[in-house]
Design an enzyme around this catalytic site. Sequence first.
Site, short mmCIF file in Angstrom:
data_model
loop_
_atom_site.label_atom_id
_atom_site.label_comp_id
_atom_site.label_asym_id
_atom_site.label_seq_id
_atom_site.Cartn_x
_atom_site.Cartn_y
_atom_site.Cartn_z
N CYS A 31 20.31 -79.64 9.20
CA CYS A 31 19.42 -80.62 8.58
C CYS A 31 18.82 -80.03 7.32
O CYS A 31 18.81 -78.81 7.12
CB CYS A 31 18.31 -80.98 9.55
SG CYS A 31 18.97 -81.75 11.01
N HIS A 173 22.21 -79.67 21.35
CA HIS A 173 20.76 -79.88 21.22
C HIS A 173 20.35 -80.91 22.28
O HIS A 173 21.16 -81.35 23.09
CB HIS A 173 20.40 -80.29 19.78
CG HIS A 173 20.88 -79.27 18.79
ND1 HIS A 173 21.79 -79.54 17.82
CD2 HIS A 173 20.59 -77.96 18.66
CE1 HIS A 173 22.05 -78.45 17.12
NE2 HIS A 173 21.32 -77.48 17.62
N ASP A 266 18.40 -72.79 19.72
CA ASP A 266 19.57 -72.61 18.87
C ASP A 266 19.16 -71.94 17.56
O ASP A 266 19.83 -71.02 17.09
CB ASP A 266 20.20 -73.99 18.61
CG ASP A 266 21.53 -73.91 17.90
OD1 ASP A 266 22.19 -72.86 17.99
OD2 ASP A 266 21.93 -74.91 17.27
#
Length: 691
Positions: A31, A173, A266
């Site tokens: 992102c 996720h 993560d």
Amino acid sequence: MKRDPRYDILFEPVKIGPVTAKNRFFQVPHCNGMGYLRPNSLAEMRGIKAEGGWSVVCTEEVYIHSSSECDPMVEGRLWDDGDIPALAKMTEAVHKHGSLAGIELQHGGFCSTNHYSRIPPISPSAISNDDYVPLQARAMNKSDIREYRKWHRKAALRAKQAGFDLIYVYAAHAGTLLTHFLSRRFNKRTDEYGGSLENRVRLFREVIEDTKDAVGDTCAVAVRFAVDEFLGPQGITAENEGREIVEMLAELPDLWDVNISDWSRDSATSRFESEGYQESYISFVKSVTSKPVVGVGRYTSPDTMVSLIERGIMDMIGAARPSIADPFLPKKIEQGRADEIRECIGCNICVTGDELSVPIRCTQNPTMGEEWRRGWHPERIAARKSDDGVLVVGGGPSGLECALALGQRGYRVILAETLAELGGRVSRESRLPGLSEWGRVRDYRVHMLEKLEEVSIYRGNPLNAEEIFEFSAADQFGYSHVILATGANWRRDGMGRMHREPIPGLEKIPLFTPDDIMDGAVLKGKVVIYDDDHYYMGGVLAEKLRQEGHEVLLVTPAADISTWTHHTLEQKNIQKNLLELGVELAPQTDLAAVHSGMVELACVFTDKRTERACDSLILVTERIPNDELFTALEEDPTRLTDAGIKTLSCIGDCLAPGTIAAAVYSGHLAARELESEPQEEVPFLRERIQL
Ligand code: ADP
Ligand code: SF4
């Protein structure tokens, strides 16, 4: 320079289904706060990664249907054909450098807040949104499942039309519909999509098959899968269901991109995990599939990368943050410049861009997010405009970055630092618990500065105004521009967000600031830390002093500890760690006053007072810029002119105290702008909405 033959293996091509990646460097989806709102910024940033040698460059999560979005967060969007051109900009930018473009297709299931679309989210079962949002998802019926498969298929076809070479089926996720189907925590269905693992995997399998059928002839179909959710037997674990799922689908996708969940695991920060932290979880994957495997773990060392390939852990080195900190990491290894890699420090300032819906930024790489709007390139910078010399005062992150970028422009630079050690706050803070990797901000810059003949560094050299006036005309120095990077110091009076006047009674108690602690102050007895700063410092000092055996009470007006670290994905870990260490926490509490041997605390809602014993008080509130030097120089404009000093400016914390990222950025900006044309009203391009 030629590359070290030990690294040859990293430059072998890898076949991924119908396409071939030219080397083993894989920029996994990440992102960036640009997404569907800022397609030019996004394309330029991704294109530079491809130019820097990443053979696969992926998007962030790209939402495939209007029934799933997370506004105001800015992610990718592929809801209909109208979204294709924006994404095509990125694939063009990536293809220009011979790399493959990958897209991560996403449906967020019950994690979709849908604030914008107002469409009720869908989920395997009717459950509530995870984020304290007053919203529940509706359970998908059979026709919803069929519809969802169609949306995914259409999105894959549109992605192909946009030019993508690699299409992801995304089940990693916590916030993806496919993960929700896989998980017995969320999937309470009693039909063929719920219950046994085989049933829970059914939709995942179908969507991989659909995607292969739709685009698999020319595009690689990748899977992103989190093998462990850290929920114990309640969730997917690497030993049990995580492994079984990979075994069940082993040969179906063209590539396995495997990691751990949720995002905070993560993208763990260096405060909690070091390079390679995911290896033990994902290392089984290669033994159960013949398809290429990608993994991540904040890899910046080429030796570690080689070892991962040689030991058969993965086929391609996945990276999000290392590619943000240094988009040219692969090129530097290829060109025998591995020593020049700007290593990620694991601070997650990059994540804050996404969290706050603004373009990504990076502590180490000041050009990140500025590629399009300011035209900054991580490896190229405009040549100097004149033979002028520049004096930079202060060798903290802003001074070091400024001197480096000026030196790279070809300016003659003199960098003066009071202390024998360079690095300023970064050197001091990197000695605090968990922050040692932050020292890389200094190490990278000092190493690069040593290569620049134009830059002379004077350590142990405190400069005052007189000397600055005096030396400006000296033959061997001589400078026409003075840039002050003299930093800031923590306040001693408690002023800050809660107190706009000094806290009463501070003279009655042994008082310390974070600077004192970093300078080795010896504390006695019960320690109270008052944190009105809300980033890492209060929590880190509590950790340090508790580890040293002190009884520590951490007081903060915020609802939780180090509250801004929600944006760096660290908050839960920080609070958990402090509680486990035995630090007493007092959130939603103010430090109202101080008395001999005690502090007077106040509830931030009711002002109800309590007294607590205190032998040493640490105030973590605000910092005061060290701008005395600026004031002294600025006071006498005639003398400045007589001394031949054309410009005088402040950068970094002495201009406005902030994050290390802000200091580095400020130093870089000053170097780029030296002797530049006067600024436009808005100093960068904006992506305007077309009417
Ligand atoms: P920033 O984050 O803005 O880079 P820092 O506080 O990390 O700021 O660094 C400021 C550096 O400037 C410190 O290393 C400090 O020793 C140095 N410094 C401050 N004043 C002077 C001065 N008058 N002469 C030389 N160095 C100075
Ligand atoms: Fe790494 Fe920090 Fe840059 Fe993110 S912001 S890429 S964690 S250095």
